[in-house]
Scaffold this active site. Structure first.
Site, PDB file in Angstrom:
ATOM      1  N   GLU A  79      -2.733   8.446   6.818  1.00  0.00           N
ATOM      2  CA  GLU A  79      -2.364   9.203   5.624  1.00  0.00           C
ATOM      3  C   GLU A  79      -3.546  10.107   5.248  1.00  0.00           C
ATOM      4  OE1 GLU A  79      -0.551   6.836   2.534  1.00  0.00           O
ATOM      5  OE2 GLU A  79       0.347   8.616   1.633  1.00  0.00           O
ATOM      6  N   TYR A  89      -1.403  -0.233  -8.434  1.00  0.00           N
ATOM      7  CA  TYR A  89      -1.423   0.133  -7.016  1.00  0.00           C
ATOM      8  C   TYR A  89      -0.509  -0.808  -6.232  1.00  0.00           C
ATOM      9  CZ  TYR A  89      -3.824   1.754  -2.776  1.00  0.00           C
ATOM     10  OH  TYR A  89      -4.137   2.306  -1.567  1.00  0.00           O
TER      11      TYR A  89
END
Ligand code: FEO
Length: 399
Positions: free
Chosen positions: A82, A193
């Protein structure tokens, strides 16, 4: 931010992004910014573990230069493709022409897919290691934590685990370590998160942690790729992840609603009174005015999810659609749900919400409740009784 020496010859060379407010495009809110952590290990060989997002690549290179000439880097490890961690790869690989790029087997596909460069790749799997001289890098594949290519890297000798996104937080701070920051802020960000990114992979989180614990590796530092590093009692976050991954929500309720002329709001308040009668804490969350990712944290924590909307154009109010989509995608476990809403004409809202709950595998524990036009005192009394019943169900122990 200054380069930080974590252990002799092991450096944090990442960057802190104080201004970041949206991540993944605009999908995720990051009220406290973030940090892109990268680690430089100088042994007989030199290794860089992960890079940073490309807007910050010059700062990463400047940090590396403070310690060593980037041309001396022998290995660049990309734990995950990513772009917040791999964005700096083209610049780093230009400056380190002799470096081997170490990726997981699935990383071969994802890193090549992002950058289309003929780099000198080396794919590694669980248990593979690369000697740096005194110490070695050992790799553990961690597929779907949170991408198929995700991998953990462990440095022997110094006992440093670099698990990439796992155990991270979107949290910009002047401090580097968990014991230097406000614990409430830290855990708020760590949970946000987890809830927003890792929830769907919870069963894999549990399995992976059990697998890594069984390896009996000593761990002095857990160095994720976002936020602060876990130095004091580093396994505390591992235990927290096991707790979160078990998805044993608290006996509390979230009433997620939108309203046009406050009829559905009145119903939500009356349902709240019923929950309070049953001794169940609750929060009313106004979908049209609440940050979606913050709302999802509240949903994550609560056993019970009540969703309310009036009917508009034979559907729900549009503010609810994105969060209902996320609730389905996050695959929450051990929740119960119910629907409510007022209507004037066709009145499909409750059925549509129940359909959403069923698609999200959240059992509808009681048929929904509707009120025509503005709720009358009898409607509100029925809502309160509805809230009481759902409150009693909320208190039942989980299986
Ligand atoms: Fe999955 Fe921090 O990127």
């Amino acid at each position: 931010m200054m380069v930080t020496e974590l252990k002799p010859g092991v450096y944090w060379v990442g960057v802190v992004d104080w201004a970041l407010r949206r991540f993944h495009g605009v999908e995720l809110s990051t009220h406290r910014g973030s940090a892109y952590n990268a680690y430089l290990i100088v042994d007989e060989k030199v290794a860089l573990v992960d890079t940073v997002w490309s807007p910050f690549q010059d700062q990463l290179l400047a940090n590396i230069r403070e310690v060593v000439d980037p041309a001396k880097i022998d290995y660049v490890v990309a734990n995950h493709a990513e772009v917040d961690h791999s964005g700096g790869l083209p610049a780093v690989m230009r400056e380190a022409p002799n470096a081997t790029l170490v990726v997981s087997k699935r990383g071969l596909e994802s890193v090549e897919g992002h950058y289309h460069q003929p780099w000198n790749f080396k794919a590694v799997g669980t248990g593979d290691s690369i000697s740096l001289g005194k110490n070695s890098l050992v790799f553990v594949e961690a597929p779907l934590l949170h991408w198929p290519d995700s991998m953990f890297t462990y440095l022997t000798g110094h006992n440093v685990l670099m698990p990439n996104d796992a155990f991270g937080q979107h949290y910009a701070t002047d401090a580097r370590f968990n014991d230097q920051v406000n614990q409430e802020e830290l855990y708020e960000e760590a949970l946000k998160y987890y809830a927003n990114i890792l929830t769907p992979f919870s069963h894999l989180v549990t399995k992976k942690i059990e697998e890594v614990v069984a390896l009996n590796l000593p761990v002095d530092l857990i160095c994720p790729s976002h936020g602060v590093l876990w130095r004091k009692d580093p396994l505390q976050i591992v235990h927290k992840y096991l707790e979160w991954a078990a998805q044993r929500p608290e006996p509390r309720a979230v009433i997620l609603y939108d309203t046009m002329w406050n009829g559905t709001l009145r119903m939500a308040e009356a349902i709240g009174d019923g929950l309070a009668d049953a001794g169940v804490p609750y929060k009313l969350i106004y979908a049209a005015g609440t940050d979606r990712n913050d709302a999802l944290v509240e949903v994550f924590k609560a056993r019970t999810l009540l969703i309310g909307s009036p009917t508009m154009n034979n559907g729900l109010l549009p503010s609810l659609e994105p969060i209902l989509g996320e609730i389905k995608g996050l695959k929450f476990k051990n929740k119960i749900g119910a629907a409510f809403g007022c209507y004037g004409w066709s009145g499909e809202c409750v059925k549509l919400i129940e359909h959403h709950l069923e698609e999200s595998k959240i059992p509808v524990i009681r048929p929904g409740i509707r009120a025509k036009w503005q709720p009358k005192p009898a409607d509100l009394a029925a809502c309160r009784a509805f809230g009481r019943e759902i409150g009693e169900a909320t208190k039942r122990p989980l299986e």
